[in-house]
Design an enzyme around this catalytic site. Structure first.
Site, PDB file in Angstrom:
ATOM      1  N   GLU A 198      73.314  62.397  78.291  1.00 48.13           N
ATOM      2  CA  GLU A 198      72.614  61.214  77.759  1.00 48.13           C
ATOM      3  C   GLU A 198      72.738  61.173  76.236  1.00 48.13           C
ATOM      4  OE1 GLU A 198      69.724  61.288  75.815  1.00 48.13           O
ATOM      5  OE2 GLU A 198      69.356  63.446  75.861  1.00 48.13           O
ATOM      6  N   PHE A 199      72.741  59.955  75.709  1.00 48.41           N
ATOM      7  CA  PHE A 199      72.799  59.780  74.258  1.00 48.41           C
ATOM      8  C   PHE A 199      71.663  58.867  73.815  1.00 48.41           C
ATOM      9  CE2 PHE A 199      77.115  60.500  75.841  1.00 48.41           C
ATOM     10  CZ  PHE A 199      77.505  61.592  75.067  1.00 48.41           C
TER      11      PHE A 199
ATOM     12  N   GLU B 286      65.124  58.232  71.081  1.00 47.17           N
ATOM     13  CA  GLU B 286      63.730  57.902  71.345  1.00 47.17           C
ATOM     14  C   GLU B 286      63.369  56.631  70.584  1.00 47.17           C
ATOM     15  OE1 GLU B 286      60.996  61.126  70.760  1.00 47.17           O
ATOM     16  OE2 GLU B 286      62.285  62.471  71.909  1.00 47.17           O
TER      17      GLU B 286
ATOM     18  N   PHE C 177      73.169  55.616  60.042  1.00 45.68           N
ATOM     19  CA  PHE C 177      72.819  57.039  60.005  1.00 45.68           C
ATOM     20  C   PHE C 177      73.090  57.657  58.648  1.00 45.68           C
ATOM     21  CE2 PHE C 177      71.518  60.486  62.794  1.00 45.68           C
ATOM     22  CZ  PHE C 177      70.799  59.740  63.714  1.00 45.68           C
TER      23      PHE C 177
ATOM     24  N   CYS D   4      66.031  66.838  69.731  1.00 46.39           N
ATOM     25  CA  CYS D   4      67.444  67.143  70.028  1.00 46.39           C
ATOM     26  C   CYS D   4      68.188  67.854  68.903  1.00 46.39           C
ATOM     27  CB  CYS D   4      68.192  65.853  70.350  1.00 46.39           C
ATOM     28  SG  CYS D   4      67.752  65.175  71.937  1.00 46.39           S
TER      29      CYS D   4
ATOM     30  N   ARG E  17      57.821  66.638  68.023  1.00 46.62           N
ATOM     31  CA  ARG E  17      58.564  67.890  68.192  1.00 46.62           C
ATOM     32  C   ARG E  17      59.524  68.067  67.022  1.00 46.62           C
ATOM     33  NH1 ARG E  17      60.778  67.247  74.179  1.00 46.62           N
ATOM     34  NH2 ARG E  17      60.617  65.051  73.608  1.00 46.62           N
TER      35      ARG E  17
HETATM   36  C1  UDX Z   1      69.086  61.831  68.807  1.00 49.30           C
HETATM   37  C2  UDX Z   1      70.451  61.160  68.971  1.00 49.30           C
HETATM   38  O1  UDX Z   1      70.553  60.047  68.097  1.00 49.30           O
HETATM   39  C3  UDX Z   1      70.662  60.748  70.407  1.00 49.30           C
HETATM   40  O2  UDX Z   1      71.936  60.145  70.565  1.00 49.30           O
HETATM   41  C4  UDX Z   1      70.547  62.004  71.246  1.00 49.30           C
HETATM   42  O3  UDX Z   1      70.894  61.856  72.551  1.00 49.30           O
HETATM   43  C5  UDX Z   1      69.160  62.613  71.084  1.00 49.30           C
HETATM   44  O4  UDX Z   1      68.979  62.923  69.707  1.00 49.30           O
HETATM   45  P1  UDX Z   1      66.553  61.078  68.536  1.00 49.30           P
HETATM   46  O5  UDX Z   1      66.181  62.525  68.605  1.00 49.30           O
HETATM   47  O6  UDX Z   1      65.716  60.092  69.267  1.00 49.30           O
HETATM   48  O7  UDX Z   1      68.060  60.883  69.045  1.00 49.30           O
HETATM   49  O8  UDX Z   1      66.500  60.711  66.986  1.00 49.30           O
HETATM   50  P2  UDX Z   1      67.426  59.977  65.897  1.00 49.30           P
HETATM   51  O9  UDX Z   1      67.083  58.551  65.817  1.00 49.30           O
HETATM   52  O10 UDX Z   1      68.849  60.311  66.090  1.00 49.30           O
HETATM   53  O11 UDX Z   1      66.868  60.694  64.575  1.00 49.30           O
HETATM   54  C6  UDX Z   1      66.909  62.106  64.422  1.00 49.30           C
HETATM   55  C7  UDX Z   1      66.337  62.511  63.082  1.00 49.30           C
HETATM   56  O12 UDX Z   1      67.177  62.058  62.032  1.00 49.30           O
HETATM   57  C8  UDX Z   1      64.939  61.958  62.772  1.00 49.30           C
HETATM   58  O13 UDX Z   1      64.163  62.945  62.148  1.00 49.30           O
HETATM   59  C9  UDX Z   1      65.243  60.801  61.834  1.00 49.30           C
HETATM   60  O14 UDX Z   1      64.175  60.489  60.988  1.00 49.30           O
HETATM   61  C10 UDX Z   1      66.423  61.345  61.076  1.00 49.30           C
HETATM   62  N1  UDX Z   1      67.285  60.277  60.494  1.00 49.30           N
HETATM   63  C11 UDX Z   1      67.974  59.442  61.305  1.00 49.30           C
HETATM   64  C12 UDX Z   1      67.380  60.170  59.113  1.00 49.30           C
HETATM   65  O15 UDX Z   1      66.761  60.930  58.359  1.00 49.30           O
HETATM   66  N2  UDX Z   1      68.208  59.200  58.594  1.00 49.30           N
HETATM   67  C13 UDX Z   1      68.923  58.364  59.378  1.00 49.30           C
HETATM   68  O16 UDX Z   1      69.661  57.526  58.830  1.00 49.30           O
HETATM   69  C14 UDX Z   1      68.804  58.476  60.764  1.00 49.30           C
END
Ligand code: UDX
Length: 425
Positions: A148-149, A152, A246, A257, A323
């Site tokens: 899965e990708f 949240e 990102f 994750c 988490r």
């Molecule tokens: C992530 C992956 O994106 C997803 O594809 C995978 O399957 C599970 O892990 P998620 O854990 O929901 O998803 O969070 P994500 O939106 O990717 O953000 C991860 C962390 O990066 C967060 O702490 C977020 O605040 C931080 N982040 C994200 C940044 O600091 N800057 C960004 O531009 C994007």
């Protein structure tokens, strides 16, 4: 006609996967080991904050295409597919703990129909497809990887509009059967061997974490040379090979994750004889970012034992998940340094078990009461629309460290706030 699918585990991934498959027209039975959770889900009560999920769970319950049962063995009897969506927590050495996967596989093994397909959805180390085959001990059942990708907060949307669907199987017919579950989902679908599918998941998450550590390092550089990281990433992102997504700097990255998967990949590589130093560096930069952020907040506060108003506790906005939250990581460092922390997050009331010293307040104004500095730690939209005069009045001194570059810097400066962002002054 839909297929019969069992989903084992109703956490973020399992619940979203099960509900979304039922929306696509499949008949889904979701199993969990928690009787209370099963009962609440059967009434349509969703234990997590996830946009759009409640609606499709209720729709599934009403149509009869979605059911919740206690115990995995009761879910699989009629299933053509059994999706394993149980947790793979981190062991002390950084490896992924497969005990839940193993237990689930052993539990369902005697009840699976011949020719059924067990699908690994949990993030599992490379080689786990074989591990599950072994745990099942059934030569008449296929095991396929289908990582899965889902992010949240946008998991439902991500399920229906994924960038890709990856299926890992050595058996072409089993792969085609899993692929058929996604009819109606417009996305490139690739079939590969199980080890490659499992590696795609880890390598993707580790790459995204690398992108974030890189941008946070660039932000530190911007501060040193007097550049503005917002403009720098805007300029970088126009290069199509880099892209704009990102690239938001922050207090560090976290969540369920990235920290777990990047450490697991370092471990997997080491076990396989490759020293993944780059990824070690990515993780170290993130730890440093928590530290740098805490130091910046303490420096801004200007007193040795300040009161800090922490805005945001979840690991990102639009989720209630804390988490491995960078906000909590930073707060822990503030507390250790002697700060008093008053926090507000739209999803948290009462105690903060992981940092019991923190006083949880009912809104951002209350958290700012008597504070020497406000630290914006999670990018909740509502923080953008607060009455800044009211915030300043509540504080001991009007100071903000905006760790997400979320607020309007100009508006803050006009109201007399001392301001620091990330990668811009
Ligand atoms: C992530 C992956 O994106 C997803 O594809 C995978 O399957 C599970 O892990 P998620 O854990 O929901 O998803 O969070 P994500 O939106 O990717 O953000 C991860 C962390 O990066 C967060 O702490 C977020 O605040 C931080 N982040 C994200 C940044 O600091 N800057 C960004 O531009 C994007």
């Amino acid at each position: 006609m839909g297929s019969n699918i069992a989903v084992i585990g109703t956490g973020y991934v399992g619940l979203t996967t099960g509900a979304c498959f039922s929306h696509l027209g499949h008949n889904v039975v979701c199993a969990d080991i928690d009787p209370d959770k099963v009962e609440r889900l059967s009434r349509g009560e969703i234990p997590i904050l996830e946009a759009g999920l409640e609606e499709i769970v209720r729709e599934g319950l009403q149509s009869g295409r979605l059911r919740f049962v206690l115990g995995a063995e009761h879910a699989v009897a009629d299933a053509e597919f059994a999706y394993l969506c149980v947790p793979t927590p981190q062991s002390a050495d950084g490896s992924a703990d497969l005990s839940y996967i193993e237990a689930a596989a052993r539990q369902i093994a005697p009840h699976l129909a011949p020719e059924s397909i067990v699908v690994n959805k949990s993030t599992v180390p490379v080689g786990s497809t074989r591990f599950v085959e072994h745990a099942l001990g059934r030569s008449d059942v296929y095991v396929v990887s289908n990582p899965e990708f889902l992010r949240e907060g946008s998991a439902v949307n991500d399920f229906f509009h994924p960038d890709r669907v990856v299926i890992g199987s050595d058996d072409q017919s089993a792969a085609i059967r899993v692929a058929s579950l996604y009819i109606g989902v417009p996305a490139p679908l690739m079939v590969t061997d199980p080890a490659s599918a499992e590696t795609i998941k880890y390598a993707s998450n580790a790459f995204l974490a690398t992108k974030l550590s890189y941008v946070n390092a660039v932000a530190a550089l911007c501060e040193a040379v007097g550049a503005d990281v917002n403009d720098v990433v805007l300029g970088m992102g126009y290069d199509k090979r880099i892209g704009h997504e990102f690239l938001r700097p922050g207090p560090g990255w976290g969540g369920s994750c990235f920290p777990k998967d990047s450490r697991a990949l370092v471990y997997i590589a080491r076990e396989a004889g490759y020293s993944f130093d780059l990824l070690d560096g990515v993780i170290a930069v993130n730890e440093e970012q928590f530290e740098r952020t805490a130091r910046k907040i303490l420096d801004m506060a200007g007193t040795p034992t300040p009161t800090v108003a922490a805005w945001g506790l979840t690991f990102k906005a639009n989720t209630d998940d804390r988490r491995d939250s960078p906000a909590v990581e930073v707060i822990r460092r503030l507390v250790r340094a002697g700060a008093r922390v008053r926090a507000y997050d739209p999803t948290v009331r009462g105690e903060l078990p992981e940092a019991p010293e923190v006083e949880v307040c009912d809104d951002a104004y209350a958290a700012s009461e008597g504070a020497d500095v406000v630290a914006v730690l999670t990018e909740w939209d509502e923080f953008k629309w607060l009455d800044l005069d009211k915030v300043a009045d509540a504080m001991a001194a009007a100071r903000v460290v905006d760790c997400r570059n979320l607020l309007d810097r100009g508006a803050l400066l006009r109201r007399g706030f001392s301001y620091q962002g990330i990668g811009r002054n």
